[in-house]
Design a protein around this motif. Structure first.
Motif, PDB file in Angstrom:
ATOM      1  N   PHE A  18      -9.621 -26.258 -47.273  1.00 29.89           N
ATOM      2  CA  PHE A  18     -10.463 -25.109 -47.605  1.00 29.89           C
ATOM      3  C   PHE A  18     -11.884 -25.622 -47.808  1.00 29.89           C
ATOM      4  O   PHE A  18     -12.139 -26.387 -48.748  1.00 29.89           O
ATOM      5  CB  PHE A  18      -9.969 -24.424 -48.876  1.00 29.89           C
TER       6      PHE A  18
ATOM      7  N   VAL B 210     -10.977 -18.078 -51.665  1.00 26.32           N
ATOM      8  CA  VAL B 210     -10.241 -19.343 -51.759  1.00 26.32           C
ATOM      9  C   VAL B 210      -8.898 -19.143 -52.461  1.00 26.32           C
ATOM     10  O   VAL B 210      -7.846 -19.530 -51.946  1.00 26.32           O
ATOM     11  CB  VAL B 210     -11.075 -20.392 -52.522  1.00 26.32           C
TER      12      VAL B 210
ATOM     13  N   ALA C 181     -14.320 -20.625 -46.301  1.00 21.09           N
ATOM     14  CA  ALA C 181     -14.485 -19.492 -47.210  1.00 21.09           C
ATOM     15  C   ALA C 181     -15.875 -18.889 -47.043  1.00 21.09           C
ATOM     16  O   ALA C 181     -16.757 -19.474 -46.409  1.00 21.09           O
ATOM     17  CB  ALA C 181     -14.258 -19.939 -48.645  1.00 21.09           C
TER      18      ALA C 181
END
Length: 319
Positions: free
Chosen positions: A7, A18, A73
């Protein structure tokens, strides 16, 4: 073998972009770990989210190691200005090593800036879709989709749609049963009905460049239920129907009839939320009949007026 998911986060990142997908992957791994998620940032260390909490001890992108899936993200700032060089370099390096690349919300701006979405279908938060399409004309932006897969790239709509995206990834990797079980654990839809239009104000008309069209738009918005057929609008504006159609196409990228229908649908949505019945909403919005209203809801929102009102009128459960 566990699937390693990086991520990519950064200061100002939206926390739910997230945490939502992370929780899906965690639930999908029960009882054993199907995924090995890692929080990665351009330089490593602590990252401040837009809502205040800190994501601690993230790994520097250069030290992230093997990556099966990259998830970029989002953050509001990505739609306001082009991503910074450090973030772009981190995303490019991770994307080169990943078999699959995904974005949540405005994370699509990072992938688009790198040229990874050129010639591909993609989506983002409905509020930023027009900006994405304007800044990156080679990307085929579909503003009403919750998530889109094109090749090895998967993009999702705004914020909570990252959960929908993660469920789709789980289904790709482990089948529908695994995704369904994760959705049940999280008490969410495995596949939400409708698209982003249900959650936006639906009417996102850019400012008209000509005074003539500006005045006409104002009159329609003031009274959607009036006669706004093409001949009536052309007569009101003292132009030919052909000229008016050309103005709508040039300035709003749509036809007069389609634009009027969206204005009326927007008004009908608000009437339903204000407590009016389907028949009253159809009449007062200018859509006319219950059947016309139902067709408009099905065409634009992929739901029914009754279901829309049930879902969006209140958070209280119904008896």
């Amino acid at each position: 073998m566990t699937h390693r998911v990086a991520f990519l986060v950064f200061d100002g990142v939206t926390l739910l972009d997230v945490s939502g997908p992370l929780e899906v992957l965690h639930r999908a791994g029960r009882p054993g770990p199907a995924y090995a998620p890692v929080l990665v940032s351009p330089a490593g260390g602590d990252v401040m989210t837009s809502s205040g909490p800190v994501l601690a001890r993230t790994v520097a992108a250069a030290d992230a190691g093997p990556v099966d899936t990259l998830v970029v993200a989002g953050a509001d700032v990505l739609a306001e200005q082009p991503p910074g060089e450090e973030l772009l370099a981190a995303a490019a390096g991770l994307a080169r090593r990943a078999a699959r690349v995904a974005s949540v919300c405005s994370g699509a701006f990072v992938l688009a800036e790198l040229g990874l979405l050129d010639g591909r279908r993609a989506t983002t938060h409905w509020r930023h879709a027009e900006t994405l399409a304007g800044r990156y004309p080679r990307v085929q932006v579909e503003p009403d989709s919750l998530h889109i897969r094109d090749g090895r790239y998967v993009t999702s709509a705004g914020i909570s749609a990252g959960i929908d995206l993660a469920l789709a990834l789980v289904e790709d990797d482990h089948g529908a049963d695994a995704a369904r079980e994760a959705a049940r654990e999280l008490v969410v839809f495995m596949q939400r009905p409708g698209g982003q239009s249900q959650f936006s104000t639906a009417l996102q008309t850019p400012p008209a460049r000509s005074d003539l069209l500006g005045r006409l738009i104002g009159s329609v918005l003031a009274d959607p239920a009036a006669d706004h057929s093409l001949p009536a609008m052309a007569a009101s504006a003292a132009v030919s129907t052909r000229h008016l159609t050309r103005l709508f196409q040039t300035e709003l990228n749509t036809t007069p009839a389609r634009w009027v229908e969206r204005v009326r649908l927007d008004r009908a949505q608000q009437l339903l939320l204000d407590g009016h019945g389907v028949t009253a909403a159809a009449r007062r919005s200018g859509l006319g009949s219950d059947e016309t209203l139902r067709r408009a809801f099905a065409r634009h929102l992929s739901t029914t007026p009754t279901e829309y009102r049930r879902r969006f009128t209140t958070t209280r459960p119904r008896d």
